[in-house]
Design an enzyme around this catalytic site. Structure first.
Site, PDB file in Angstrom:
ATOM      1  N   GLY A 140       0.804  -1.218   0.000  1.00 21.05           N
ATOM      2  CA  GLY A 140       0.000   0.000   0.000  1.00 21.05           C
ATOM      3  C   GLY A 140       0.832   1.262   0.000  1.00 21.05           C
ATOM      4  O   GLY A 140       1.876   1.355  -0.638  1.00 21.05           O
ATOM      5  N   CYS A 141       0.359   2.258   0.758  1.00 21.92           N
ATOM      6  CA  CYS A 141       0.980   3.583   0.741  1.00 21.92           C
ATOM      7  C   CYS A 141       2.429   3.559   1.199  1.00 21.92           C
ATOM      8  O   CYS A 141       3.199   4.453   0.847  1.00 21.92           O
ATOM      9  CB  CYS A 141       0.187   4.528   1.631  1.00 21.92           C
ATOM     10  SG  CYS A 141      -1.517   4.785   1.096  1.00 21.92           S
ATOM     11  N   GLY A 142       2.797   2.583   1.996  1.00 21.11           N
ATOM     12  CA  GLY A 142       4.177   2.494   2.479  1.00 21.11           C
ATOM     13  C   GLY A 142       5.094   1.703   1.571  1.00 21.11           C
ATOM     14  O   GLY A 142       6.240   1.432   1.926  1.00 21.11           O
ATOM     15  N   GLY A 143       4.611   1.334   0.379  1.00 22.10           N
ATOM     16  CA  GLY A 143       5.371   0.446  -0.480  1.00 22.10           C
ATOM     17  C   GLY A 143       6.723   0.982  -0.893  1.00 22.10           C
ATOM     18  O   GLY A 143       7.708   0.245  -0.929  1.00 22.10           O
TER      19      GLY A 143
END
Length: 266
Positions: A140-143
Site C-alpha cells: 500500500g501507501c508504504g510500499g
C-alpha cells in the site's frame, strides 16, 4: 555501519491529466443521492491541497462500469510502459547500464500479474537474464519506503552490487462503480497513478550517492489489519479506510519514530 547509496531517483506519470475541480465535480455527480453526508465531505477535495493528478485512462473511461479483467489488463499494460520509462531515466541519471543491475525490486498494490511486472522488464530494459527479482505486493501507501528498506537490507550483505527499485500504483484503475462509501470518496479526492524508480548501490558498488540509507525499521501494530487495504469483490478491488487512521497516527507514530531514531543515536 553498512550503508546503501541512492544514486538516482526518477518519477513518471501517465498522460491523462485531471484537475481537482474536475475530480470534485465527478464525485458530486457520482455520489448524488447515494451518500447522505456528501455536502459535508466534499471540502476534502480542497483540503487535500492537490491541484491536478494524472490517470492511466481518459476521463471517459469512468463513464461506465468495467470488469475486473478490463481493469487488470489495463494495469499490466500501463504498469509495464511506465515502469520502463521510469527505470530508464533512473539508470541514465545514475550512469548505470541495465546489465549492471543485480537485483530488481518491484512494488505495487493496485493490480495483478503473473509472471510479475518485473519479469516483463528483463527484456524491455535489457537486464541480465540472471538478475534476481523480488516482487512485493500489498504494501500500500508504504510500499516505496518498504522497497527502499528491502534494497538496503539486500545491499548490506552484497556491498558491491546494485539494485533497481520500481514502485507502481495505478489507483484510478481500482475505481469501483458500485461503491458509494465514504472511503471511495476519500480515494477520489487523494489518489491517482504514477511510477517511481530508484537506483541503489552498496558501499563497494562505486555508485556516486545522492543520499545514503544507514538503517531501517519495520513496525506492524497488532489489531491493525482492517485499518487500510482492499476488499476483493467480483467487480475488482474496493478500497478500505478506517476512520480511526488519524488517531492511530497521533497515538503510535511519534513514539515509534522516536524510538527508532534513539537506537541510531539521533
Amino acid at each position: 555501519m553498512p550503508l546503501a547509496h541512492i544514486g538516482a531517483v526518477s518519477a513518471v506519470v501517465p498522460e491523462h491529466r485531471v484537475t481537482q475541480d474536475d475530480a470534485r465535480e465527478y464525485a458530486r455527480r457520482f455520489f448524488k443521492g447515494k451518500l447522505r453526508s456528501l455536502q459535508r465531505l466534499l471540502p476534502v477535495f480542497e483540503n487535500a491541497d492537490i491541484d491536478a493528478r494524472y490517470l492511466s485512462v481518459p476521463k471517459s473511461w469512468f463513464d461506465a462500469p468495467k470488469t475486473f479483467q478490463e481493469k487488470n489488463d489495463t494495469y499490466i499494460r500501463v504498469a509495464t510502459e511506465l515502469s520502463v520509462r521510469a527505470a530508464r531515466k533512473a539508470l541514465e541519471d545514475a550512469g548505470v547500464e541495465a546489465k549492471e543491475i543485480d537485483q530488481v525490486i518491484f512494488v505495487s498494490s493496485t493490480g495483478f500479474s503473473t509472471p510479475s511486472i518485473d519479469a516483463r522488464l528483463v527484456d524491455a530494459l535489457g537486464l541480465s537474464p540472471h538478475v534476481f527479482r523480488s516482487p512485493l505486493w500489498g504494501l500500500g501507501c508504504g510500499g516505496g519506503a518498504m522497497g527502499l528498506s528491502h534494497a538496503y537490507r539486500y545491499l548490506k550483505g552484497n556491498p558491491g552490487q546494485k539494485v533497481l527499485l520500481i514502485t507502481v500504483e495505478l489507483c484510478s484503475l481500482t475505481f469501483h462503480f458500485q461503491d458509494f462509501s465514504k472511503s471511495n470518496l476519500i480515494a477520489l479526492a487523494l489518489f491517482s497513478d504514477g511510477v517511481a524508480s530508484v537506483v541503489l548501490g552498496g558501499e563497494e558498488s562505486g555508485l556516486a550517492p545522492l543520499a545514503t540509507i544507514q538503517s531501517t525499521r519495520s513496525t506492524t501494530w497488532p489489531g491493525s489489519l482492517d485499518v487500510m487495504g482492499w476488499n476483493f469483490l467480483n467487480e475488482g478491488m474496493q478500497v478500505v479506510f478506517a476512520k480511526g487512521i488519524p488517531a492511530i497516527v497521533r497515538e503510535k507514530a511519534r513514539e515509534n519514530i522516536a524510538r527508532f531514531l534513539e537506537t541510531e543515536g539521533m
